[in-house]
Enzyme design. Structure first.
Site, PDB file in Angstrom:
ATOM      1  N   HIS A  55      46.094  31.758  49.255  1.00 23.21           N
ATOM      2  CA  HIS A  55      45.071  32.613  48.877  1.00 23.21           C
ATOM      3  C   HIS A  55      45.497  34.083  48.804  1.00 23.21           C
ATOM      4  O   HIS A  55      46.704  34.256  49.093  1.00 23.21           O
ATOM      5  CB  HIS A  55      44.019  32.708  49.887  1.00 23.21           C
ATOM      6  CG  HIS A  55      44.044  32.883  51.200  1.00 23.21           C
ATOM      7  ND1 HIS A  55      44.823  32.209  51.962  1.00 23.21           N
ATOM      8  CD2 HIS A  55      43.621  34.045  51.833  1.00 23.21           C
ATOM      9  CE1 HIS A  55      44.921  32.776  53.414  1.00 23.21           C
ATOM     10  NE2 HIS A  55      44.119  34.120  53.153  1.00 23.21           N
ATOM     11  N   HIS A  57      44.893  37.081  49.819  1.00 31.52           N
ATOM     12  CA  HIS A  57      44.903  38.148  51.088  1.00 31.52           C
ATOM     13  C   HIS A  57      46.077  38.463  51.174  1.00 31.52           C
ATOM     14  O   HIS A  57      47.341  37.674  51.101  1.00 31.52           O
ATOM     15  CB  HIS A  57      44.198  37.541  52.254  1.00 31.52           C
ATOM     16  CG  HIS A  57      42.927  37.477  52.082  1.00 31.52           C
ATOM     17  ND1 HIS A  57      41.815  37.030  53.074  1.00 31.52           N
ATOM     18  CD2 HIS A  57      41.741  38.198  51.413  1.00 31.52           C
ATOM     19  CE1 HIS A  57      40.683  37.000  52.843  1.00 31.52           C
ATOM     20  NE2 HIS A  57      40.671  37.640  51.836  1.00 31.52           N
ATOM     21  N   ASP A  59      48.228  39.356  53.887  1.00 32.38           N
ATOM     22  CA  ASP A  59      48.948  38.901  54.712  1.00 32.38           C
ATOM     23  C   ASP A  59      49.306  37.461  54.679  1.00 32.38           C
ATOM     24  O   ASP A  59      50.172  36.597  55.188  1.00 32.38           O
ATOM     25  CB  ASP A  59      48.068  39.003  56.307  1.00 32.38           C
ATOM     26  CG  ASP A  59      46.787  37.968  56.177  1.00 32.38           C
ATOM     27  OD1 ASP A  59      46.005  37.935  55.103  1.00 32.38           O
ATOM     28  OD2 ASP A  59      46.632  37.399  57.146  1.00 32.38           O
ATOM     29  N   HIS A  60      49.085  37.098  53.380  1.00 31.27           N
ATOM     30  CA  HIS A  60      49.519  35.570  52.821  1.00 31.27           C
ATOM     31  C   HIS A  60      50.378  35.657  51.590  1.00 31.27           C
ATOM     32  O   HIS A  60      51.508  35.067  51.399  1.00 31.27           O
ATOM     33  CB  HIS A  60      48.360  34.622  52.640  1.00 31.27           C
ATOM     34  CG  HIS A  60      47.908  34.116  54.135  1.00 31.27           C
ATOM     35  ND1 HIS A  60      48.106  33.153  54.776  1.00 31.27           N
ATOM     36  CD2 HIS A  60      47.141  34.848  54.814  1.00 31.27           C
ATOM     37  CE1 HIS A  60      47.451  33.057  55.878  1.00 31.27           C
ATOM     38  NE2 HIS A  60      46.684  34.158  56.071  1.00 31.27           N
ATOM     39  N   HIS A 110      36.776  30.562  52.991  1.00 31.92           N
ATOM     40  CA  HIS A 110      37.353  31.807  53.254  1.00 31.92           C
ATOM     41  C   HIS A 110      37.768  32.750  52.010  1.00 31.92           C
ATOM     42  O   HIS A 110      37.186  33.994  52.129  1.00 31.92           O
ATOM     43  CB  HIS A 110      38.856  31.674  53.848  1.00 31.92           C
ATOM     44  CG  HIS A 110      39.523  32.563  54.287  1.00 31.92           C
ATOM     45  ND1 HIS A 110      38.975  33.435  55.698  1.00 31.92           N
ATOM     46  CD2 HIS A 110      40.595  33.184  53.989  1.00 31.92           C
ATOM     47  CE1 HIS A 110      39.936  34.412  55.549  1.00 31.92           C
ATOM     48  NE2 HIS A 110      41.126  34.323  54.866  1.00 31.92           N
ATOM     49  N   ASP A 131      44.288  29.827  55.796  1.00 29.90           N
ATOM     50  CA  ASP A 131      43.216  30.524  56.348  1.00 29.90           C
ATOM     51  C   ASP A 131      41.875  29.459  56.198  1.00 29.90           C
ATOM     52  O   ASP A 131      40.840  29.995  56.716  1.00 29.90           O
ATOM     53  CB  ASP A 131      42.839  31.732  56.268  1.00 29.90           C
ATOM     54  CG  ASP A 131      43.686  32.891  56.717  1.00 29.90           C
ATOM     55  OD1 ASP A 131      44.675  32.163  57.411  1.00 29.90           O
ATOM     56  OD2 ASP A 131      43.779  34.079  56.583  1.00 29.90           O
ATOM     57  N   HIS A 169      47.651  30.904  60.975  1.00 26.51           N
ATOM     58  CA  HIS A 169      47.659  32.033  62.156  1.00 26.51           C
ATOM     59  C   HIS A 169      47.787  31.244  63.535  1.00 26.51           C
ATOM     60  O   HIS A 169      47.239  30.304  63.665  1.00 26.51           O
ATOM     61  CB  HIS A 169      46.577  32.705  62.159  1.00 26.51           C
ATOM     62  CG  HIS A 169      46.360  33.850  61.012  1.00 26.51           C
ATOM     63  ND1 HIS A 169      46.911  35.078  61.039  1.00 26.51           N
ATOM     64  CD2 HIS A 169      45.958  33.700  59.701  1.00 26.51           C
ATOM     65  CE1 HIS A 169      46.664  35.672  59.796  1.00 26.51           C
ATOM     66  NE2 HIS A 169      46.220  34.787  59.090  1.00 26.51           N
TER      67      HIS A 169
END
Length: 248
Positions: A55, A57, A59-60, A110, A131, A169
């Site tokens: 996705h 975001h 942090d990915h 998400h 996520d 995570h």
């Protein structure tokens, strides 16, 4: 099929997916490319051949552009919101990494562009859930509704029981504390918590284990513990997520 977790940032996981026949590798959510290249040093015969992004975001997807500045490979993702995406992949579209077949699962909730990647080689099954689904937990409903997330879970629950779940995570211990709060008499949750306390890296889980220990997948059978007056699965899921968001 080999899967190698690559710890990133504070508690993220990227993953290397390695096909032993072709010596090709894919990387899932390579937010820190230097960590990925370091992990690849253990597999010097393998060629990094694609990026799979769950996705948009940061942090990915935040490492995609840096990785692509060093390699010319396709970068898959669920929408053009994914940083540096070259191939927008659709629900049930399949791609191949040597002998490994990878199928995209549309798992909005998400984010609305969230994709889980189901990898299969003979009797080996793995799914990279970003996520959407964690070990004994799930991601927040940032963009979707409870109904979207339940549809995503339904897709994952169709997978074989022995499918390994590689999540985005390391939240397992905190998830289990909440799961034990919701289901204090669930022995499977208690046993898994003891195990998680002894293991810093808890990836992967399995579909079969999540059915036993993940309250978000068990919402229909534990509805009386969430809200006895509510019979709607999606309403229960929303209430359970709200409980988790406020859990200390």
């Amino acid at each position: 099929m080999i899967v190698k977790p690559v710890p990133c940032l504070q508690d993220n996981y990227a993953y290397l997916l390695l096909d032993q026949a072709s010596k090709k590798a894919a990387v899932v959510d390579p937010v820190e490319p230097d960590n990925v290249f370091k992990a690849l040093e253990s597999y010097p015969d393998y060629t990094l051949s694609m990026i799979l992004t769950t996705h948009h975001h940061y942090d990915h997807a935040g490492g995609n552009a840096k990785l692509l500045s060093k390699l010319s490979v396709p970068c898959y993702g669920g929408s053009n919101q994914v940083k540096a995406v070259t191939n927008v992949i659709k629900a049930n579209e399949t791609i191949r990494l040597g002998n490994i077949q990878i199928r995209a699962l549309a798992t909005a909730g998400h984010t609305m562009d969230h994709i889980c990647y189901f990898a299969q080689e003979n009797d080996d099954h793995a799914v990279f859930t970003g996520d959407c689904l964690f070990s004994s937990g799930c991601g927040r409903f940032f963009e979707g509704k409870p109904s979207d997330m339940w549809n995503a879970f339904t897709e994952l629950l169709k997978l074989p029981e022995d499918t390994h779940i590689y999540f985005g995570h390391e939240y397992t211990l905190s998830n289990l504390k909440f799961a034990a709060h919701v289901e204090p008499d669930n022995r499977d949750i208690q046993d898994k918590m003891k195990w998680a306390q002894e293991n810093k890296c808890t990836t992967p889980s399995t579909i079969s284990n999540e059915k036993l220990t993940n309250p978000f997948l068990r919402v229909e059978s534990i509805g009386h513990l969430i809200d006895p007056s509510c019979s709607s699965t999606t309403e229960l899921l929303g209430k359970l997520r709200s409980m988790k968001d406020n859990f200390k």
